[in-house]
Design an enzyme around this catalytic site. Structure first.
Site, PDB file in Angstrom:
ATOM      1  N   GLU A  54      82.429 134.373 -17.801  1.00 37.30           N
ATOM      2  CA  GLU A  54      82.255 135.644 -17.080  1.00 37.30           C
ATOM      3  C   GLU A  54      83.278 136.679 -17.544  1.00 37.30           C
ATOM      4  O   GLU A  54      84.083 137.189 -16.754  1.00 37.30           O
ATOM      5  CB  GLU A  54      82.350 135.397 -15.569  1.00 37.30           C
ATOM      6  CG  GLU A  54      81.199 134.552 -15.053  1.00 37.30           C
ATOM      7  CD  GLU A  54      81.125 134.443 -13.545  1.00 37.30           C
ATOM      8  OE1 GLU A  54      82.138 134.648 -12.861  1.00 37.30           O
ATOM      9  OE2 GLU A  54      80.016 134.149 -13.032  1.00 37.30           O
ATOM     10  N   GLU A  69      74.839 129.093 -15.191  1.00 38.27           N
ATOM     11  CA  GLU A  69      75.248 128.958 -13.782  1.00 38.27           C
ATOM     12  C   GLU A  69      74.176 129.589 -12.914  1.00 38.27           C
ATOM     13  O   GLU A  69      73.741 130.709 -13.180  1.00 38.27           O
ATOM     14  CB  GLU A  69      76.567 129.679 -13.486  1.00 38.27           C
ATOM     15  CG  GLU A  69      77.792 128.989 -13.972  1.00 38.27           C
ATOM     16  CD  GLU A  69      79.071 129.672 -13.497  1.00 38.27           C
ATOM     17  OE1 GLU A  69      79.082 130.210 -12.367  1.00 38.27           O
ATOM     18  OE2 GLU A  69      80.033 129.667 -14.267  1.00 38.27           O
TER      19      GLU A  69
END
Ligand code: BG6
Length: 467
Positions: free
Chosen positions: A173, A362
């Site tokens: 991220e 994810e």
């Protein structure tokens, strides 16, 4: 549902070293930034004192219990497991010349265990942690030297595991640095925009260097970036709202643009100019950035909205990115809005933009679970969430989007990132541990365990069009 998933689709789950391993000082491991955030990724930086035990210190004790956990993943039929290497197990302070052999040996054993069951590793080089030594002594990613330290680390693990690991990710991220600078780039959370974007720039250069190193070292290796896919919709069709939404989506797509297209997008010049942001980008850096990723990976939990209406902008916001809530969507217990269709939309947006294979690394529902008197855990809410998202993945594949795989977040309960809680559970496997660290750490299969096993076994055929 008749399956749209390709034959070699990589079904599996995703965890991260600092959320599962524990053993935070075992076998020569150094302190990481995550070890200094016992309250989670937005939490204050807490100096370590002996005997201090944030919940991550033991986490779910994956460091010692991984053989049992891998066997459970294999029972579900996992083709792939995403985890990260804790940089501090390999280079405890970050600036050593020689890696820590005990740390390298741990991951050898882990990958060998996975290989026994034919589970392919997908390895993140840095998942929300870096050696604290690099923060203390060099100023984290604010210092250009950190690029060299990271490259040394990346080259070391590529060399060591080149025959065991073929799929890699650079920074988890990477766009999160805009919201949690200490977690992302090791800077104080009140750093200036120039400092943050300079650190981000160094990280982007380091990411490109890792891509080159992977291509040089790992035969047949593929390496991707990793974005927090926080897709935003305009709250209304007012043109100003639509334009502002485009601007805010570019805040995070910018990272993908650099990593997948090989340079800074034109719109960033105006953004830097108007915000008086100075970033030193050398000619050499520009050359390095041309080394682009092989695939795009991302997390997806929710979508959000954007409005230019000040009054609506001030409404209560609960999710991780403080997005304006969408009146058409329901929320999880943690205020994360549930939007399966958004996943199909996001897959299409990313594929249109980059034309590279996509990997959903994810996705999942954090929820409280209850153990029934007979010991069962009937997590239909989780099954419904995952079913509905996977149906939309199938739709996107039908739209023509190239999707390499899907690793659901937290296939085994783990410590949550945002608040370091155990009670926010994502797993197919329950772990007996509570928010205060009490519990036997025993593992227990939930209803979703059997459900996911069937999904994988049928390559998606067992999914229901509507849960
Ligand atoms: C992503 C992170 O932001 O979301 C994970 O990459 C994290 O590390 C996951 O755990 C879910 O967030 P949380 O706060 O519910 O754990």
């Amino acid at each position: 549902m008749s399956s749209k998933f390709p034959d070699h689709f990589l079904w599996g789950g995703a965890v991260a070293a600092n959320q599962v391993e524990g053993a935070y000082q075992t076998d020569g491991k150094g302190l990481s930034t995550s070890d200094l955030q016992p309250q989670g990724i937005f939490g204050a930086i807490t100096p370590r004192v002996d005997g201090d035990s944030g919940i991550k210190d033991v986490a779910i004790d994956f460091y010692h219990r991984y053989p049992q956990d891998i066997a459970l993943f294999a029972e579900m039929g996992f083709k792939c497991l995403r985890t990260s290497i804790a940089w501090t197990r390999i280079f405890p302070q970050g600036d050593e010349d020689v890696p820590n052999e005990a740390g390298l040996a741990f991951y050898d054993q882990l990958f060998d265990e996975m290989a026994k069951y034919g589970i392919q590793p997908l390895i993140t080089l840095s998942h929300y942690e870096m050696p604290y030594g690099l923060v203390k002594n060099y100023g984290g990613w604010g210092n250009r030297k950190t690029i060299e330290f990271f490259e040394r680390y990346a080259r070391t693990v590529f060399e060591r595991y080149k025959h065991k690991v073929k799929h890699w990710l650079t920074f988890n991220e990477i766009n999160m640095s805009l919201h949690a600078p200490f977690t992302g780039v090791g800077l104080k959370d009140d750093s200036s925009k120039s400092e943050i974007y300079q650190a981000i720039h160094h990280q982007l250069v380091a990411s490109a260097k890792a891509v080159k190193a992977c291509h040089d070292i790992v035969p047949g290796g593929k390496i991707g970036n990793m974005l927090l896919g926080g897709i935003l919709y305009p709250l209304s069709c007012k043109p100003e709202d639509v334009l502002e939404t485009q601007r805010q989506n570019r805040d995070w797509l910018f990272f993908g643009d650099v990593q997948a297209r090989g340079g800074y997008p034109a719109y960033m010049q105006r953004f830097f100019r108007e915000n008086n942001i100075q970033v030193e980008i050398t000619a050499e850096d520009r050359k390095t950035l041309r080394e682009t990723v092989d695939f795009i990976s991302f997390s997806y939990y929710m979508s959000g909205c954007v409005t230019t209406d000040e009054q609506q902008n001030n409404t209560a916001r609960a999710n991780i990115l403080n997005m304006v809530p969408n009146p058409h969507l329901a929320s999880s217990e943690w205020g994360w809005q549930i939007d399966p269709v958004g996943l199909r939309y996001l897959l299409n947006v990313l594929y249109d933009r980059y034309q590279k294979p996509l990997f959903i690394v994810e996705n999942g529902l954090g929820a409280k679970d209850r153990i029934e008197a007979d010991g069962s855990i009937n997590d239909d809410y989780r099954i419904n969430y995952l079913n509905d998202h996977l149906v939309q993945v199938a739709e996107a594949i039908d739209d023509g989007v190239e999707v390499m795989g899907y690793t659901s977040w937290g296939p085994i309960d783990l410590v949550s990132a945002s608040k370091a809680e155990m009670s926010k559970r994502y797993g197919f496997i329950y772990v007996d541990r509570d928010d205060t660290g009490k519990g036997s750490l025993e593992r227990r299969r939930k209803k979703s365990f059997y459900w996911y096993r069937d999904v994988i076994q049928s390559n998606g055929n067992s999914l229901k069009d509507k849960a």
